[in-house]
Motif scaffolding. Structure first.
Motif, PDB file in Angstrom:
ATOM      1  N   SER A 225       0.928  -1.320   0.172  1.00  0.00           N
ATOM      2  CA  SER A 225       0.273   0.097  -0.104  1.00  0.00           C
ATOM      3  C   SER A 225       0.637   1.431   0.151  1.00  0.00           C
ATOM      4  N   GLU A 226       2.285   1.097  -0.016  1.00  0.00           N
ATOM      5  CA  GLU A 226       3.040   2.154  -0.050  1.00  0.00           C
ATOM      6  C   GLU A 226       4.385   2.051  -0.819  1.00  0.00           C
ATOM      7  N   ASP A 249      -1.033  -5.576   4.788  1.00  0.00           N
ATOM      8  CA  ASP A 249      -1.232  -5.693   3.505  1.00  0.00           C
ATOM      9  C   ASP A 249      -1.649  -7.133   3.096  1.00  0.00           C
ATOM     10  N   ARG A 252      -4.767  -7.256   4.795  1.00  0.00           N
ATOM     11  CA  ARG A 252      -6.038  -6.884   4.058  1.00  0.00           C
ATOM     12  C   ARG A 252      -6.915  -7.149   2.758  1.00  0.00           C
ATOM     13  N   GLN A 260      -6.560   2.941   2.917  1.00  0.00           N
ATOM     14  CA  GLN A 260      -5.099   3.039   2.008  1.00  0.00           C
ATOM     15  C   GLN A 260      -4.521   2.891   2.902  1.00  0.00           C
ATOM     16  N   LYS A 261      -4.090   3.751   4.320  1.00  0.00           N
ATOM     17  CA  LYS A 261      -3.287   3.736   5.114  1.00  0.00           C
ATOM     18  C   LYS A 261      -3.151   2.879   6.303  1.00  0.00           C
ATOM     19  N   TYR A 263      -6.367  -0.003   8.450  1.00  0.00           N
ATOM     20  CA  TYR A 263      -6.444  -1.297   8.841  1.00  0.00           C
ATOM     21  C   TYR A 263      -8.433  -1.790   9.078  1.00  0.00           C
ATOM     22  N   CYS A 323     -13.614   3.391  -7.882  1.00  0.00           N
ATOM     23  CA  CYS A 323     -13.684   3.643  -5.686  1.00  0.00           C
ATOM     24  C   CYS A 323     -14.633   2.429  -5.464  1.00  0.00           C
ATOM     25  N   ASP A 327     -14.766   3.428   0.081  1.00  0.00           N
ATOM     26  CA  ASP A 327     -13.947   3.824  -0.177  1.00  0.00           C
ATOM     27  C   ASP A 327     -13.661   5.193   0.084  1.00  0.00           C
TER      28      ASP A 327
END
Length: 397
Positions: A225-226, A249, A252, A260-261, A263, A323, A327
């Motif tokens: 995710s990053e 992740d 997830r 996105q950052k 969970y 999305c 989201d």
């Protein structure tokens, strides 16, 4: 059959081990594990049954464990702290690089010799796959355990990881280079072994990823995710972050967590629809004003929300065109969570996430005049969500 593919990526390989930790906790057992470059090394460690040892190695990883370079000097270079001593040191290393015709790999070979047990690996019921490319023959090699001559496992693991700037050492008179220039995520090695279920741990490292050859295989991708950082810089702080990132992740991907950052588990499928029912016309008009959508205030409030407000929020939040409304709401919640430095590496249920956000965003603690319009909109939805979770009819419905 269940297969695991580990994509190449140098220092990004910490992400593999975090993800595999989560998979092991969930009870996954693999029939074959394939990797390219650092993925091949991690695959070999796991195949021989030494995941915990490999994970511990990554926890303590530094650049100086991999290359003949001092960590302090490297940090000075990365932080632009270039003094005369650093310049002198760098000059020596450049001369060594030229003299050796590439970056010295002796420390990598020492690690391979220390951590790879060929007898354990070959006796394991789990198969191993790896990819390298023969410079001598100008062709890729897709190898399994049975294809590798006795006593040569570590040599071919090194061959799979031979980054173009590394000093090359021949195997039986032939030279090999990093398999990532052919297939950095060797899903097809698993397809060729008739795996019908495949988990691919991606790093998006430098290289080419071939399209899966069989549409019949079910593929679950665990995606970072990053950004995972530089391929050749084994910074321990970043590695610690990437181990956690891989773990969460993976969770997830397995549980379809939102965020996105963060969970976040949405436990009720009707959350979004229940939430918008609480929106008054005044609140919708207030949100539209904050988004400079006053031109549409004569629209039906529900249409205004769905046709104008949410699409505008998706663009402002830079979300994928595919999305969902959930989201968008989650991204709004995350804005406030990030500003308040809420703990990231934890799995939240949505109710607890909203409750913690409410504790952090009491009106007396926030100067709204200094906040962005999107932040103010986030607070509106957090308050509504909090009210929704206090409603017994919703909780028990």
């Amino acid at each position: 059959m269940l297969g695991l593919a580990l994509e190449g990526g140098g220092a990004k390989g910490a992400f593999h081990m975090g993800a595999v930790k989560a998979l092991i906790e969930e009870g996954y057992e693999f029939d074959i594990i394939a990797g390219t470059s650092i993925g091949a090394f991690n695959a070999a460690i796991i195949v021989q049954g030494d995941f915990e040892i490999g994970y511990n190695l990554w926890e303590n990883m530094t650049t100086s464990l991999i290359f003949d370079i001092e960590d302090t000097k490297l940090q000075n270079i990365l932080n632009n702290k270039i003094d005369l001593d650093t310049i002198s040191y760098l000059s020596i290393k450049i001369k060594e690089f030229i003299a050796n015709k590439g970056l010295d790999t002796n420390k990598i070979k020492q690690l391979l010799d220390e951590y790879i047990d060929e007898d354990k690996l070959r006796s394991s019921p789990v198969d191993l796959g790896m990819i390298t490319v023969s410079l001598s023959d100008f062709k890729p090699l897709e190898l399994y355990k049975e294809d590798i001559p006795a006593g040569k496992i570590t040599s071919y693991l090194m061959a799979s990881a031979n980054f173009p700037i590394f000093k090359l050492e021949p195997i039986a008179g032939k030279y090999f280079i990093d398999g990532g220039i052919y297939d950095n995520c060797p899903i097809n090695l698993l397809v060729q072994k008739d795996c019908n279920e495949i988990i691919a741990v991606r790093t998006f490292g430098i290289g080419i990823s071939q399209k899966p050859a069989s549409p019949r295989a079910s593929i679950l991708s665990i995606i970072p995710s990053e950004d995972l950082g530089n391929t050749l810089i084994f910074d321990n702080t970043l590695i610690q972050r990437n181990l956690k990132l891989g773990y969460y992740d993976a969770k997830r991907a397995l549980y379809h967590l939102k965020g996105q950052k963060y969970y976040i588990k949405f436990e009720k499928n009707d959350f979004f629809f229940s939430l918008i029912k609480l929106l008054s016309k005044e609140t919708i008009l207030k949100i539209s004003s904050l988004l400079s959508l006053s031109l549409y205030t004569e629209m039906d409030p529900a249409r205004l929300l769905l046709e104008k407000i949410f699409p505008k929020l998706a663009r402002v939040l830079k979300l994928d065109i595919r999305c969902t409304h959930e989201d968008i709401l989650t991204a709004l919640f995350e804005i406030v969570a990030l500003e308040n430095q809420m703990e990231r590496f934890r799995i939240y249920n949505l109710k607890d996430f909203i409750s913690e956000l409410m504790e952090m965003t009491q009106p007396a603690q926030i100067n709204l005049s200094k906040k962005t319009p999107v932040f103010k909109i986030s607070l509106e939805f957090i308050l509504l969500a909090y009210e929704l979770f206090k409603d017994p009819a919703y909780i028990n419905g």
